[in-house]
Design an enzyme around this catalytic site. Structure first.
Site, PDB file in Angstrom:
ATOM      1  N   ARG A  89       3.562  12.455 -16.875  1.00  0.00           N
ATOM      2  CA  ARG A  89       4.203  12.071 -15.616  1.00  0.00           C
ATOM      3  C   ARG A  89       4.103  13.140 -14.520  1.00  0.00           C
ATOM      4  NH1 ARG A  89       9.733   8.898 -16.813  1.00  0.00           N
ATOM      5  NH2 ARG A  89       9.000   7.601 -15.124  1.00  0.00           N
ATOM      6  N   PRO A  90       2.889  13.509 -14.158  1.00  0.00           N
ATOM      7  CA  PRO A  90       2.743  14.503 -13.093  1.00  0.00           C
ATOM      8  C   PRO A  90       3.199  13.949 -11.735  1.00  0.00           C
ATOM      9  CG  PRO A  90       0.613  13.556 -13.650  1.00  0.00           C
ATOM     10  CD  PRO A  90       1.594  12.983 -14.621  1.00  0.00           C
ATOM     11  N   ILE A  91       3.338  14.842 -10.738  1.00  0.00           N
ATOM     12  CA  ILE A  91       3.747  14.368  -9.409  1.00  0.00           C
ATOM     13  C   ILE A  91       2.684  14.717  -8.358  1.00  0.00           C
ATOM     14  CG2 ILE A  91       6.215  14.460  -9.991  1.00  0.00           C
ATOM     15  CD1 ILE A  91       6.408  16.998  -8.220  1.00  0.00           C
ATOM     16  N   ASP A  92       1.453  14.893  -8.837  1.00  0.00           N
ATOM     17  CA  ASP A  92       0.389  15.316  -7.914  1.00  0.00           C
ATOM     18  C   ASP A  92       0.150  14.324  -6.769  1.00  0.00           C
ATOM     19  OD1 ASP A  92      -0.540  13.886 -10.387  1.00  0.00           O
ATOM     20  OD2 ASP A  92      -2.384  13.732  -9.239  1.00  0.00           O
ATOM     21  N   GLN A  93       0.314  13.047  -7.011  1.00  0.00           N
ATOM     22  CA  GLN A  93       0.062  12.057  -5.951  1.00  0.00           C
ATOM     23  C   GLN A  93       1.152  12.092  -4.882  1.00  0.00           C
ATOM     24  OE1 GLN A  93      -2.951  10.265  -5.895  1.00  0.00           O
ATOM     25  NE2 GLN A  93      -3.224  11.828  -7.465  1.00  0.00           N
TER      26      GLN A  93
ATOM     27  N   ARG B  48      14.202  11.078 -13.398  1.00  0.00           N
ATOM     28  CA  ARG B  48      12.938  11.047 -12.672  1.00  0.00           C
ATOM     29  C   ARG B  48      13.182  10.854 -11.169  1.00  0.00           C
ATOM     30  NH1 ARG B  48       7.641  12.462 -13.027  1.00  0.00           N
ATOM     31  NH2 ARG B  48       6.291  10.984 -11.960  1.00  0.00           N
TER      32      ARG B  48
ATOM     33  N   CYS C  86      12.437   9.920 -18.818  1.00  0.00           N
ATOM     34  CA  CYS C  86      12.098   9.693 -20.217  1.00  0.00           C
ATOM     35  C   CYS C  86      10.788  10.395 -20.564  1.00  0.00           C
ATOM     36  CB  CYS C  86      11.906   8.193 -20.471  1.00  0.00           C
ATOM     37  SG  CYS C  86      13.430   7.261 -20.468  1.00  0.00           S
TER      38      CYS C  86
ATOM     39  N   ILE D 168      -0.500   2.687 -18.900  1.00  0.00           N
ATOM     40  CA  ILE D 168       0.201   3.506 -17.887  1.00  0.00           C
ATOM     41  C   ILE D 168       0.648   4.858 -18.465  1.00  0.00           C
ATOM     42  CG2 ILE D 168       2.061   3.544 -16.151  1.00  0.00           C
ATOM     43  CD1 ILE D 168       0.246   1.165 -15.656  1.00  0.00           C
TER      44      ILE D 168
ATOM     45  N   ARG E  18      21.651   4.632 -19.764  1.00  0.00           N
ATOM     46  CA  ARG E  18      21.132   5.081 -18.475  1.00  0.00           C
ATOM     47  C   ARG E  18      20.618   3.912 -17.653  1.00  0.00           C
ATOM     48  NH1 ARG E  18      16.137   7.987 -19.096  1.00  0.00           N
ATOM     49  NH2 ARG E  18      15.984   7.099 -17.033  1.00  0.00           N
TER      50      ARG E  18
ATOM     51  N   LYS F 274      17.712  -1.058 -11.485  1.00  0.00           N
ATOM     52  CA  LYS F 274      17.793   0.400 -11.582  1.00  0.00           C
ATOM     53  C   LYS F 274      16.711   1.059 -10.725  1.00  0.00           C
ATOM     54  CE  LYS F 274      15.792   2.716 -15.176  1.00  0.00           C
ATOM     55  NZ  LYS F 274      14.931   3.837 -14.761  1.00  0.00           N
ATOM     56  N   ASN F 275      15.464   0.652 -10.906  1.00  0.00           N
ATOM     57  CA  ASN F 275      14.380   1.379 -10.256  1.00  0.00           C
ATOM     58  C   ASN F 275      14.311   1.139  -8.750  1.00  0.00           C
ATOM     59  OD1 ASN F 275      13.781   2.603 -12.620  1.00  0.00           O
ATOM     60  ND2 ASN F 275      12.025   1.308 -13.131  1.00  0.00           N
TER      61      ASN F 275
ATOM     62  N   ASP G  99       7.303  -1.215 -18.645  1.00  0.00           N
ATOM     63  CA  ASP G  99       8.711  -1.100 -19.047  1.00  0.00           C
ATOM     64  C   ASP G  99       9.151  -2.224 -19.998  1.00  0.00           C
ATOM     65  OD1 ASP G  99       8.764   1.085 -17.416  1.00  0.00           O
ATOM     66  OD2 ASP G  99       9.775   0.090 -15.753  1.00  0.00           O
TER      67      ASP G  99
HETATM   68  N1  EPU Z   1       0.921   9.393 -12.099  1.00  0.00           N
HETATM   69  C1  EPU Z   1       0.165  10.509 -11.892  1.00  0.00           C
HETATM   70  N2  EPU Z   1       0.436  11.272 -10.801  1.00  0.00           N
HETATM   71  C2  EPU Z   1       1.454  10.995  -9.969  1.00  0.00           C
HETATM   72  C3  EPU Z   1       2.234   9.857 -10.199  1.00  0.00           C
HETATM   73  C4  EPU Z   1       1.939   9.069 -11.292  1.00  0.00           C
HETATM   74  O1  EPU Z   1      -0.759  10.792 -12.633  1.00  0.00           O
HETATM   75  O2  EPU Z   1       1.659  11.740  -9.005  1.00  0.00           O
HETATM   76  C5  EPU Z   1       0.638   8.541 -13.267  1.00  0.00           C
HETATM   77  C6  EPU Z   1       1.789   8.586 -14.270  1.00  0.00           C
HETATM   78  O3  EPU Z   1       1.650   9.651 -15.172  1.00  0.00           O
HETATM   79  C7  EPU Z   1       1.653   7.241 -14.934  1.00  0.00           C
HETATM   80  C8  EPU Z   1       1.180   6.328 -13.794  1.00  0.00           C
HETATM   81  O4  EPU Z   1       0.597   7.193 -12.831  1.00  0.00           O
HETATM   82  O5  EPU Z   1       0.673   7.306 -15.899  1.00  0.00           O
HETATM   83  C9  EPU Z   1       2.227   5.481 -13.142  1.00  0.00           C
HETATM   84  O6  EPU Z   1       3.324   6.277 -12.736  1.00  0.00           O
HETATM   85  P1  EPU Z   1       4.317   5.840 -11.579  1.00  0.00           P
HETATM   86  O7  EPU Z   1       4.327   6.924 -10.551  1.00  0.00           O
HETATM   87  O8  EPU Z   1       4.040   4.453 -11.137  1.00  0.00           O
HETATM   88  O9  EPU Z   1       5.688   5.864 -12.333  1.00  0.00           O
HETATM   89  P2  EPU Z   1       7.055   6.413 -11.816  1.00  0.00           P
HETATM   90  O10 EPU Z   1       7.201   6.165 -10.363  1.00  0.00           O
HETATM   91  O11 EPU Z   1       7.255   7.776 -12.327  1.00  0.00           O
HETATM   92  C10 EPU Z   1       8.390   4.201 -12.082  1.00  0.00           C
HETATM   93  C11 EPU Z   1       9.596   3.814 -12.879  1.00  0.00           C
HETATM   94  C12 EPU Z   1       9.223   3.727 -14.343  1.00  0.00           C
HETATM   95  C13 EPU Z   1       8.112   2.725 -14.521  1.00  0.00           C
HETATM   96  C14 EPU Z   1       6.919   3.057 -13.611  1.00  0.00           C
HETATM   97  C15 EPU Z   1       5.884   1.960 -13.643  1.00  0.00           C
HETATM   98  C16 EPU Z   1      11.395   4.776 -11.602  1.00  0.00           C
HETATM   99  C17 EPU Z   1      12.447   5.802 -11.493  1.00  0.00           C
HETATM  100  N3  EPU Z   1      10.631   4.800 -12.689  1.00  0.00           N
HETATM  101  O12 EPU Z   1       8.026   5.486 -12.583  1.00  0.00           O
HETATM  102  O13 EPU Z   1      10.373   3.258 -14.997  1.00  0.00           O
HETATM  103  O14 EPU Z   1       7.664   2.743 -15.849  1.00  0.00           O
HETATM  104  O15 EPU Z   1       7.363   3.236 -12.252  1.00  0.00           O
HETATM  105  O16 EPU Z   1       4.713   2.384 -13.044  1.00  0.00           O
HETATM  106  O17 EPU Z   1      11.264   3.918 -10.742  1.00  0.00           O
HETATM  107  C18 EPU Z   1      11.785   2.865 -16.845  1.00  0.00           C
HETATM  108  O18 EPU Z   1      12.514   2.230 -16.067  1.00  0.00           O
HETATM  109  O19 EPU Z   1      11.934   2.851 -18.087  1.00  0.00           O
HETATM  110  C19 EPU Z   1      10.684   3.650 -16.270  1.00  0.00           C
HETATM  111  C20 EPU Z   1      10.055   4.598 -16.951  1.00  0.00           C
END
Ligand code: EPU
Length: 415
Positions: free
Chosen positions: A121-125, A92, A116, A326, A396, A22-23, A304
């Site tokens: 889950r901010p997107i600042d990075q 997401r 979820c 995480i 999902r 999926k991811n 996960d």
């Molecule tokens: N984070 C920030 N700022 C950002 C991005 C992330 O603070 O700009 C923090 C997040 O809040 C979190 C950590 O960094 O605490 C890791 O977040 P990451 O960006 O790695 O997660 P993601 O890309 O949003 C993906 C998967 C998740 C999985 C994480 C593992 C997808 C669509 N989602 O999420 O999958 O848990 O990587 O790091 O690929 C799932 O499949 O159930 C799922 C939630």
């Protein structure tokens, strides 16, 4: 409202074939719009997150052909227009369109993504990556307008190894002028899968799978064919099912190396695992030892699988400990495991699981995707009938969950 009904206690034997990840697929599909010709993706799982991305592609004017697990995406007629809030928020991964559209058209308008509710889950990075490559970001509430006159390669040091920010930065950098370096990048296999896809189209990405990724921008990206890697989280979920109830349960079509953090833990607690090139065979043992788990980015123990493995820890003798590093809110499954008879206490970012506990079927709720997977596993091992509400969360992310489990002897149905 549909519910999952599970009658627990049945041995699982036979073979479960693992679907495409999926991811990985949810990033490959938006990435496909960077292709100037058609992109063909094999092994795409048939799950509702993919349908949601398809809806965005179609809304933008791409032609999508789906034949079984093959998806052909022709983006030549895309019109770059605002992606409405309703579809931005469905998942997401919608935010991979933020970067793909920005990379291709130097402008994107869309909303904060969904996903979820397991933390802020901010997107600042991701935004930091865009800005480092020359983009301007305008935020109005949940709406983002991002544009650039010219995208220029740059240096991006991620505050944490974020999967999303790493992929988003790559998707812009492949079309930027010059070289981009991502430092402290995430190392997940899904990132390698996306980079390989783009390289197959003519991108110049090296270092994916390490913490330093180098991307040299290119003008055009040509036709390509690519396969989604096996879903290591789906595989992990069924491997845990095998540890709970397996009698030579074969988990097939996997990359064993991708689940090593799980299998080494399972071997430590006493699970019997036989490893082949692309499969594992799992047999339940009568007694398991307690353990400690700390979630980390790849190759560490995946967040996960944290919720799914909690079910197994309720069957281990002694006090187990899980530290979730995480996400701030990924213990919502615990309330329901306790309702089923588990003895779990949460303190800050840790869960303490006192086992073994005899689980009993009852009515529970899937609050998010992996909490749902945890409760399915609990239902399979519990005495009596478990009903799980909010099944949509589970479907999902798990292709043909009911079929796959029924095939190996589980009693599970949608009611
Ligand atoms: N984070 C920030 N700022 C950002 C991005 C992330 O603070 O700009 C923090 C997040 O809040 C979190 C950590 O960094 O605490 C890791 O977040 P990451 O960006 O790695 O997660 P993601 O890309 O949003 C993906 C998967 C998740 C999985 C994480 C593992 C997808 C669509 N989602 O999420 O999958 O848990 O990587 O790091 O690929 C799932 O499949 O159930 C799922 C939630």
């Amino acid at each position: 409202m549909q519910k999952l009904k599970i009658e627990g206690g049945y041995t699982l034997t036979g073979t479960i074939n693992i679907s495409g990840a999926k991811n990985s697929a949810v990033a490959l599909i938006p990435a496909a719009i960077l292709c100037d010709e058609t992109a063909t993706i094999f092994n795409v799982p048939n799950i509702s997150d993919i349908d949601a991305l398809n809806e965005i592609l179609t809304y933008l004017g791409a032609t999508v052909t789906r034949d079984g697990e093959t998806m052909i995406i022709d983006s030549s007629k895309i019109i770059n227009k605002e992606i409405p809030q309703g579809i931005s928020k469905k998942l997401r991964a919608s935010y991979y369109f933020m970067s793909a559209l920005l990379g291709k058209y130097k402008k994107v308008e869309m909303y904060f993504p969904g996903g979820c509710s397991i933390g802020a889950r901010p997107i600042d990075q991701t935004l930091k990556g865009f800005k480092a490559l020359g983009a301007t970001v305008i935020e109005e509430g949940d709406k983002y307008t991002i544009f650039a006159d010219e995208l220029k390669g740059g240096y991006v040091y991620l505050d944490m190894p974020s999967v999303g920010a790493t992929i988003n930065t790559i998707l812009v950098a492949v079309k930027a002028n010059g070289v981009t370096i991502i430092e402290n990048a995430a190392k997940e296999p899904e990132i390698v899968n996306v980079a390989t896809f783009l390289n197959n189209m003519g991108a110049k990405i090296t270092g994916a799978g390490t913490s330093r990724i180098r991307i040299e921008g290119v003008d055009t990206l040509h036709r390509c064919m690519h396969e989604v890697i096996p879903d290591r989280i789906e595989a992990g979920t069924y491997i845990i099912a095998g540890a709970l109830l397996g009698d030579k349960l074969k988990i097939n079509n996997i990359i064993p190396e991708h689940v090593e953090s799980l299998t080494s833990k399972l071997e430590e607690i006493g699970v019997e695992i036989e490893e082949g090139n692309d499969y594992l065979i799992i047999t339940k043992r009568d007694k398991y030892k307690s353990t400690k788990i700390r979630t980390l980015g790849y190759p560490g123990f995946p967040t996960d699988l944290q919720q799914p493995i909690t079910t197994l820890l309720t069957q281990c003798t002694g006090l187990s400990e899980i530290e979730e590093t995480i996400y701030e809110n990924r213990f919502q499954n615990v309330e329901f495991l306790n309702k089923m008879g588990a003895d779990i206490r949460i303190s800050d970012d840790k869960a303490f699981i006192n086992g073994p506990s005899k689980l009993k079927g009852t009515n529970v709720v899937a609050t998010d995707l992996r909490a749902g997977a945890c409760l399915v596993l609990a239902g399979l091992v519990a005495e009596g009938i478990t009903t799980i509400e909010n099944v949509d969360h589970i479907l999902r992310g798990y292709e043909q969950l009911i079929q796959k489990l029924t095939n190996v002897g589980a009693k599970i149905e949608l009611v």
